[in-house]
Design a protein around this motif. Sequence first.
Motif, PDB file in Angstrom:
ATOM      1  N   GLU A  84     -25.798 -96.549 -31.775  1.00 12.41           N
ATOM      2  CA  GLU A  84     -25.708 -95.611 -32.900  1.00 12.41           C
ATOM      3  C   GLU A  84     -25.094 -96.265 -34.144  1.00 12.41           C
ATOM      4  O   GLU A  84     -24.126 -97.001 -34.041  1.00 12.41           O
ATOM      5  CB  GLU A  84     -24.834 -94.420 -32.472  1.00 12.41           C
ATOM      6  CG  GLU A  84     -24.709 -93.365 -33.539  1.00 12.41           C
ATOM      7  CD  GLU A  84     -23.902 -92.169 -33.046  1.00 12.41           C
ATOM      8  OE1 GLU A  84     -23.764 -91.208 -33.809  1.00 12.41           O
ATOM      9  OE2 GLU A  84     -23.399 -92.201 -31.902  1.00 12.41           O
ATOM     10  N   ILE A  85     -25.692 -95.975 -35.310  1.00  7.24           N
ATOM     11  CA  ILE A  85     -25.095 -96.490 -36.558  1.00  7.24           C
ATOM     12  C   ILE A  85     -24.498 -95.345 -37.385  1.00  7.24           C
ATOM     13  O   ILE A  85     -23.748 -95.574 -38.326  1.00  7.24           O
ATOM     14  CB  ILE A  85     -26.112 -97.277 -37.418  1.00  7.24           C
ATOM     15  CG1 ILE A  85     -27.310 -96.402 -37.784  1.00  7.24           C
ATOM     16  CG2 ILE A  85     -26.550 -98.557 -36.726  1.00  7.24           C
ATOM     17  CD1 ILE A  85     -28.170 -96.945 -38.901  1.00  7.24           C
ATOM     18  N   GLY A  86     -24.846 -94.097 -36.999  1.00  5.59           N
ATOM     19  CA  GLY A  86     -24.267 -92.950 -37.720  1.00  5.59           C
ATOM     20  C   GLY A  86     -25.215 -92.390 -38.762  1.00  5.59           C
ATOM     21  O   GLY A  86     -25.988 -93.121 -39.378  1.00  5.59           O
ATOM     22  N   LEU A  87     -25.140 -91.084 -38.942  1.00  6.30           N
ATOM     23  CA  LEU A  87     -26.030 -90.408 -39.892  1.00  6.30           C
ATOM     24  C   LEU A  87     -25.782 -90.842 -41.330  1.00  6.30           C
ATOM     25  O   LEU A  87     -26.683 -90.877 -42.152  1.00  6.30           O
ATOM     26  CB  LEU A  87     -25.827 -88.889 -39.788  1.00  6.30           C
ATOM     27  CG  LEU A  87     -26.862 -88.126 -38.963  1.00  6.30           C
ATOM     28  CD1 LEU A  87     -26.478 -86.661 -38.882  1.00  6.30           C
ATOM     29  CD2 LEU A  87     -28.249 -88.261 -39.573  1.00  6.30           C
ATOM     30  N   ASP A  88     -24.505 -91.181 -41.642  1.00  8.14           N
ATOM     31  CA  ASP A  88     -24.224 -91.589 -43.029  1.00  8.14           C
ATOM     32  C   ASP A  88     -24.983 -92.866 -43.384  1.00  8.14           C
ATOM     33  O   ASP A  88     -25.506 -93.007 -44.491  1.00  8.14           O
ATOM     34  CB  ASP A  88     -22.711 -91.761 -43.256  1.00  8.14           C
ATOM     35  CG  ASP A  88     -22.072 -92.720 -42.264  1.00  8.14           C
ATOM     36  OD1 ASP A  88     -22.673 -92.980 -41.190  1.00  8.14           O
ATOM     37  OD2 ASP A  88     -20.964 -93.220 -42.548  1.00  8.14           O
ATOM     38  N   ARG A  89     -25.071 -93.799 -42.407  1.00  3.08           N
ATOM     39  CA  ARG A  89     -25.807 -95.044 -42.670  1.00  3.08           C
ATOM     40  C   ARG A  89     -27.310 -94.776 -42.799  1.00  3.08           C
ATOM     41  O   ARG A  89     -28.047 -95.583 -43.352  1.00  3.08           O
ATOM     42  CB  ARG A  89     -25.567 -96.049 -41.520  1.00  3.08           C
ATOM     43  CG  ARG A  89     -24.174 -96.631 -41.457  1.00  3.08           C
ATOM     44  CD  ARG A  89     -24.026 -97.911 -42.298  1.00  3.08           C
ATOM     45  NE  ARG A  89     -24.904 -98.980 -41.852  1.00  3.08           N
ATOM     46  CZ  ARG A  89     -24.651 -99.767 -40.814  1.00  3.08           C
ATOM     47  NH1 ARG A  89     -23.531 -99.609 -40.120  1.00  3.08           N
ATOM     48  NH2 ARG A  89     -25.495-100.718 -40.474  1.00  3.08           N
ATOM     49  N   GLN A  90     -27.756 -93.660 -42.242  1.00  2.00           N
ATOM     50  CA  GLN A  90     -29.173 -93.271 -42.373  1.00  2.00           C
ATOM     51  C   GLN A  90     -29.376 -92.413 -43.623  1.00  2.00           C
ATOM     52  O   GLN A  90     -30.453 -91.873 -43.835  1.00  2.00           O
ATOM     53  CB  GLN A  90     -29.619 -92.452 -41.157  1.00  2.00           C
ATOM     54  CG  GLN A  90     -29.835 -93.270 -39.908  1.00  2.00           C
ATOM     55  CD  GLN A  90     -30.349 -92.424 -38.738  1.00  2.00           C
ATOM     56  OE1 GLN A  90     -30.040 -92.726 -37.607  1.00  2.00           O
ATOM     57  NE2 GLN A  90     -31.127 -91.376 -38.993  1.00  2.00           N
ATOM     58  N   GLN A 118     -30.715 -93.884 -33.132  1.00  2.00           N
ATOM     59  CA  GLN A 118     -30.832 -93.277 -34.464  1.00  2.00           C
ATOM     60  C   GLN A 118     -31.148 -91.782 -34.364  1.00  2.00           C
ATOM     61  O   GLN A 118     -31.471 -91.270 -33.295  1.00  2.00           O
ATOM     62  CB  GLN A 118     -31.925 -94.000 -35.253  1.00  2.00           C
ATOM     63  CG  GLN A 118     -31.536 -95.440 -35.575  1.00  2.00           C
ATOM     64  CD  GLN A 118     -32.677 -96.179 -36.267  1.00  2.00           C
ATOM     65  OE1 GLN A 118     -33.775 -96.300 -35.730  1.00  2.00           O
ATOM     66  NE2 GLN A 118     -32.405 -96.663 -37.456  1.00  2.00           N
ATOM     67  N   TYR A 119     -31.063 -91.122 -35.526  1.00  2.00           N
ATOM     68  CA  TYR A 119     -31.304 -89.674 -35.583  1.00  2.00           C
ATOM     69  C   TYR A 119     -32.648 -89.389 -36.244  1.00  2.00           C
ATOM     70  O   TYR A 119     -33.055 -90.075 -37.181  1.00  2.00           O
ATOM     71  CB  TYR A 119     -30.179 -88.988 -36.365  1.00  2.00           C
ATOM     72  CG  TYR A 119     -28.864 -88.995 -35.620  1.00  2.00           C
ATOM     73  CD1 TYR A 119     -28.516 -87.957 -34.765  1.00  2.00           C
ATOM     74  CD2 TYR A 119     -27.975 -90.070 -35.759  1.00  2.00           C
ATOM     75  CE1 TYR A 119     -27.320 -87.977 -34.059  1.00  2.00           C
ATOM     76  CE2 TYR A 119     -26.769 -90.096 -35.067  1.00  2.00           C
ATOM     77  CZ  TYR A 119     -26.447 -89.048 -34.210  1.00  2.00           C
ATOM     78  OH  TYR A 119     -25.266 -89.074 -33.512  1.00  2.00           O
ATOM     79  N   TYR A 120     -33.297 -88.327 -35.734  1.00  2.00           N
ATOM     80  CA  TYR A 120     -34.639 -87.971 -36.206  1.00  2.00           C
ATOM     81  C   TYR A 120     -34.723 -86.470 -36.436  1.00  2.00           C
ATOM     82  O   TYR A 120     -33.917 -85.702 -35.905  1.00  2.00           O
ATOM     83  CB  TYR A 120     -35.683 -88.370 -35.149  1.00  2.00           C
ATOM     84  CG  TYR A 120     -35.704 -89.855 -34.861  1.00  2.00           C
ATOM     85  CD1 TYR A 120     -36.637 -90.706 -35.457  1.00  2.00           C
ATOM     86  CD2 TYR A 120     -34.760 -90.420 -34.004  1.00  2.00           C
ATOM     87  CE1 TYR A 120     -36.632 -92.070 -35.208  1.00  2.00           C
ATOM     88  CE2 TYR A 120     -34.747 -91.792 -33.755  1.00  2.00           C
ATOM     89  CZ  TYR A 120     -35.681 -92.604 -34.369  1.00  2.00           C
ATOM     90  OH  TYR A 120     -35.662 -93.950 -34.120  1.00  2.00           O
ATOM     91  N   CYS A 121     -35.738 -86.065 -37.181  1.00  2.00           N
ATOM     92  CA  CYS A 121     -35.964 -84.628 -37.391  1.00  2.00           C
ATOM     93  C   CYS A 121     -36.772 -84.085 -36.202  1.00  2.00           C
ATOM     94  O   CYS A 121     -37.281 -84.853 -35.392  1.00  2.00           O
ATOM     95  CB  CYS A 121     -36.728 -84.401 -38.692  1.00  2.00           C
ATOM     96  SG  CYS A 121     -38.436 -85.029 -38.624  1.00  2.00           S
TER      97      CYS A 121
END
Length: 325
Positions: A84-90, A118-121
Amino acid sequence: EKTHKDEPNLRVLLEHRFSKEKSKSVKQTCDKCSTIIWGLIQTWYTCTGCYYRCHSKCLNLINKPCVRSKVSHKSEYELSICPEIGLDRQDYRCAECRTPVSLRGVPSEARQCDYTGQYYCSTCHWNDTAVIPARVIHNWEFEPRKVCRSSMRYLALMLPRPVLKLREINPLLFNFVEELVEIRKLRQDILLMKPYFITCKEAMEARLLLQLHDRQHFVENNDMYSLQDLIDISSGRLSCSLTEIHTTFAKHIKLDCDRCQAKGFMCELCKEGDILFPFDSHTSVCHDCSAVFHRDCFYDNSTTCPKCARMTERKHDDPPYPRDT
């Protein structure tokens, strides 16, 4: 609007090869717009490479390249667990389509993919599940985890590919997973049996080596594994099928075929007992000349191999070639 017949049978976009579907099933969902495909009244396509499916009207809106090309060009796994890199980095956007997302679900729910971290919709991540290679290799854990659509496709296509060199990635695995040690031994034996088969007409006609056609890498090396191999080792399936093949192979060499039998060895140290083969469990093989002995006779490398000794003696005794004068 175009009718079904007007639509081309094949469309190539972003390395996808889309083939027009004939099925009228209504149980499909479009990978682009996430709504149902009504096969009776709508034209739809499936990519023959990665099985991405969508309405004909959605084809030109696709922005995700075919995963199969990624598998062909970059056959390797992410081997960190959920990096995980975090939502802020995305930038609080979906890692794939860049739609704004947040963990509070406003404006759209952020869903984490356990494979990429990572985070996705919700359009790019449907809560599909898959076995995660990093979790298998580091924790020997096979519980399927939630992954985004592109990870699901990538992992499905990679499943049979032998890209994992376990000995290098996590050698400790062999210390606590007994089944792995058993499979490694069976694979080593099969590689020792292979030279008998490729020089035996009967074995070639019986196509014995083709019993491993769905795991071709087992006939080529003993240290590369596919994720499917590891899943089958964990469930016990691979041990059963490989033991059966091992028995069939050994029976051909030791009992059924005179030609293969004739390639066995007599232990030159005790000159007693049955004919020996390099894949027998009670034997040792000389690293230099491949002669086979009882393990109890050739118990360590300080034992002199009679065949090597003869060959060394012969070298000393043979006169050098006369020079042309």
